[in-house]
Design a protein around this motif. Structure first.
Motif, mmCIF file in Angstrom:
data_model
loop_
_atom_site.group_PDB
_atom_site.id
_atom_site.type_symbol
_atom_site.label_atom_id
_atom_site.label_comp_id
_atom_site.label_asym_id
_atom_site.label_seq_id
_atom_site.Cartn_x
_atom_site.Cartn_y
_atom_site.Cartn_z
ATOM 1 N N GLU A 67 -17.826 68.210 124.365
ATOM 2 C CA GLU A 67 -17.308 67.116 123.545
ATOM 3 C C GLU A 67 -16.671 66.001 124.370
ATOM 4 N N ALA A 68 -15.942 66.375 125.414
ATOM 5 C CA ALA A 68 -15.342 65.337 126.260
ATOM 6 C C ALA A 68 -16.428 64.471 126.879
ATOM 7 N N GLY A 69 -17.506 65.107 127.330
ATOM 8 C CA GLY A 69 -18.616 64.360 127.904
ATOM 9 C C GLY A 69 -19.317 63.489 126.878
ATOM 10 N N LEU A 70 -19.444 64.006 125.642
ATOM 11 C CA LEU A 70 -20.069 63.232 124.575
ATOM 12 C C LEU A 70 -19.272 61.968 124.278
ATOM 13 N N LEU A 71 -17.961 62.114 124.137
ATOM 14 C CA LEU A 71 -17.117 60.952 123.856
ATOM 15 C C LEU A 71 -17.128 59.961 125.016
ATOM 16 N N ASP A 72 -17.089 60.484 126.223
ATOM 17 C CA ASP A 72 -17.106 59.610 127.394
ATOM 18 C C ASP A 72 -18.429 58.853 127.476
ATOM 19 N N TRP A 73 -19.519 59.531 127.141
ATOM 20 C CA TRP A 73 -20.837 58.892 127.143
ATOM 21 C C TRP A 73 -20.908 57.800 126.080
ATOM 22 N N LEU A 74 -20.461 58.097 124.869
ATOM 23 C CA LEU A 74 -20.432 57.067 123.836
ATOM 24 C C LEU A 74 -19.580 55.880 124.263
ATOM 25 N N ASP A 75 -18.486 56.190 124.923
ATOM 26 C CA ASP A 75 -17.553 55.140 125.341
ATOM 27 C C ASP A 75 -18.171 54.203 126.377
ATOM 28 N N ARG A 76 -19.193 54.651 127.054
ATOM 29 C CA ARG A 76 -19.856 53.795 128.055
ATOM 30 C C ARG A 76 -20.848 52.832 127.418
ATOM 31 N N HIS A 77 -21.093 52.992 126.119
ATOM 32 C CA HIS A 77 -22.029 52.104 125.420
ATOM 33 C C HIS A 77 -21.232 51.188 124.498
ATOM 34 N N PRO A 78 -21.212 49.887 124.792
ATOM 35 C CA PRO A 78 -20.391 48.962 123.990
ATOM 36 C C PRO A 78 -20.893 48.854 122.558
ATOM 37 N N GLY A 79 -20.034 48.297 121.718
ATOM 38 C CA GLY A 79 -20.404 48.118 120.320
ATOM 39 C C GLY A 79 -20.031 49.326 119.483
ATOM 40 N N LEU A 80 -20.895 49.699 118.555
ATOM 41 C CA LEU A 80 -20.613 50.793 117.640
ATOM 42 C C LEU A 80 -20.320 52.122 118.340
ATOM 43 N N PRO A 81 -21.097 52.517 119.369
ATOM 44 C CA PRO A 81 -20.793 53.806 120.009
ATOM 45 C C PRO A 81 -19.373 53.865 120.581
ATOM 46 N N ARG A 82 -18.975 52.846 121.296
ATOM 47 C CA ARG A 82 -17.641 52.842 121.907
ATOM 48 C C ARG A 82 -16.545 52.833 120.834
ATOM 49 N N LEU A 83 -16.701 51.988 119.843
ATOM 50 C CA LEU A 83 -15.691 51.917 118.792
ATOM 51 C C LEU A 83 -15.617 53.232 118.017
ATOM 52 N N THR A 84 -16.757 53.804 117.696
ATOM 53 C CA THR A 84 -16.772 55.071 116.964
ATOM 54 C C THR A 84 -16.108 56.172 117.762
ATOM 55 N N ALA A 85 -16.392 56.242 119.051
ATOM 56 C CA ALA A 85 -15.767 57.271 119.893
ATOM 57 C C ALA A 85 -14.250 57.166 119.830
ATOM 58 N N ARG A 86 -13.743 55.967 119.928
ATOM 59 C CA ARG A 86 -12.292 55.778 119.959
ATOM 60 C C ARG A 86 -11.663 56.020 118.585
ATOM 61 N N LEU A 87 -12.378 55.660 117.533
ATOM 62 C CA LEU A 87 -11.868 55.939 116.196
ATOM 63 C C LEU A 87 -11.895 57.432 115.894
ATOM 64 N N GLN A 88 -12.892 58.132 116.400
ATOM 65 C CA GLN A 88 -12.951 59.573 116.187
ATOM 66 C C GLN A 88 -11.841 60.300 116.944
ATOM 67 N N VAL A 89 -11.485 59.795 118.101
ATOM 68 C CA VAL A 89 -10.335 60.365 118.810
ATOM 69 C C VAL A 89 -9.076 60.185 117.965
ATOM 70 N N LEU A 90 -8.931 59.017 117.341
ATOM 71 C CA LEU A 90 -7.759 58.774 116.500
ATOM 72 C C LEU A 90 -7.751 59.689 115.278
ATOM 73 N N THR A 91 -8.868 59.768 114.542
ATOM 74 C CA THR A 91 -8.864 60.589 113.329
ATOM 75 C C THR A 91 -8.629 62.057 113.660
ATOM 76 N N GLY A 92 -9.181 62.518 114.772
ATOM 77 C CA GLY A 92 -8.913 63.892 115.175
ATOM 78 C C GLY A 92 -7.448 64.107 115.501
ATOM 79 N N SER A 93 -6.825 63.105 116.122
ATOM 80 C CA SER A 93 -5.401 63.197 116.448
ATOM 81 C C SER A 93 -4.549 63.176 115.190
ATOM 82 N N LEU A 94 -4.913 62.339 114.230
ATOM 83 C CA LEU A 94 -4.168 62.288 112.962
ATOM 84 C C LEU A 94 -4.247 63.626 112.239
ATOM 85 N N ASP A 95 -5.415 64.236 112.239
ATOM 86 C CA ASP A 95 -5.549 65.554 111.623
ATOM 87 C C ASP A 95 -4.643 66.569 112.316
#
Length: 221
Positions: free
Chosen positions: A88-116
């Motif tokens: 999962e860490a690699g998946l998020l890091d990979w998404l984060d390397r792609h600008p636009g929707l992938p990067r934003l989604t990765a960072r928002l998913q980190v937030l929602t997981g943290s809120l949970d």
């Protein structure tokens, strides 16, 4: 994305508790939701070009907010990509390397997981209750949260962000995310002598606020 943000959610993203993703629970996607199977398999074999990899990153970003409600096949496809990237860490890091929707989604998913993760922490709930007694909620949160602050407050915000991502309303999801991270960060800053774990949460929210803001910035020319 800050390593601190990533480390707090890695290992839990694809295994969030069922009730933590109500859009996925209440509005299960159709059976057609998933990844391009051939593309996912070629990626796992390192046989994609940069354009194909970018397309796969977009597809992953689109299905990630659906969480545990994905079909078995879609989960297997996502697992194939995740395992190729080292988890999962690699998946998020990979998404984060792609600008636009992938990067934003990765960072928002980190937030929602943290809120949970913080939603049932009694110390966090108490700090938020005190903060609401002292300062009004950010405008973006006033129509989402009920008057009482309890162990569902943060999960309600997480749900709303997931719902907006589910509906492809990414800009509104990001706006809500920034309001939330700012609220939590400032609530901790107003707390006298916060416990170390609370202070850590405040630092995490500050990092995520910056991460999400940067993800919204247009790419450099």
């Amino acid at each position: 994305m800050h390593d601190k943000s990533l480390s707090k959610i890695a290992g839990h993203l694809l295994h969030r508790r069922a009730g933590a993703s109500r859009p996925a629970r209440d509005r299960v996607g159709p059976d057609t939701v998933g990844l391009d199977d051939g593309l996912a398999l070629r990626f796992a074999d390192d046989r994609v070009d940069p354009a194909e990899e970018a397309r796969l990153a977009e597809e992953v970003a689109e299905i990630l907010p659906l969480g545990w409600s994905l079909t078995t096949k879609a989960k297997e496809q996502l697992h194939t990509v995740s395992e190729h990237l080292g988890g999962e860490a690699g998946l998020l890091d990979w998404l984060d390397r792609h600008p636009g929707l992938p990067r934003l989604t990765a960072r928002l998913q980190v937030l929602t997981g943290s809120l949970d993760r913080y939603s049932e922490d009694t110390a966090v709930v108490e700090i938020l209750r005190s903060s609401r007694a002292e300062e009004p909620l950010p405008e973006e949160l006033r129509g989402i949260l009920p008057p009482e602050t309890d162990d569902e407050t943060l999960s309600d915000i997480s749900y709303r962000i997931d719902e907006l991502l589910f509906d492809r309303n990414t800009q509104e999801a990001a706006r809500l995310a920034l309001a939330t991270t700012g609220w939590l960060r400032d609530a901790v800053r107003r707390t006298a002598a916060p416990a170390p774990d609370i202070e850590e949460m405040g630092d995490l929210m500050a990092h995520l606020h910056q991460d999400i803001s940067e993800a919204l910035a247009p790419p450099a020319a």
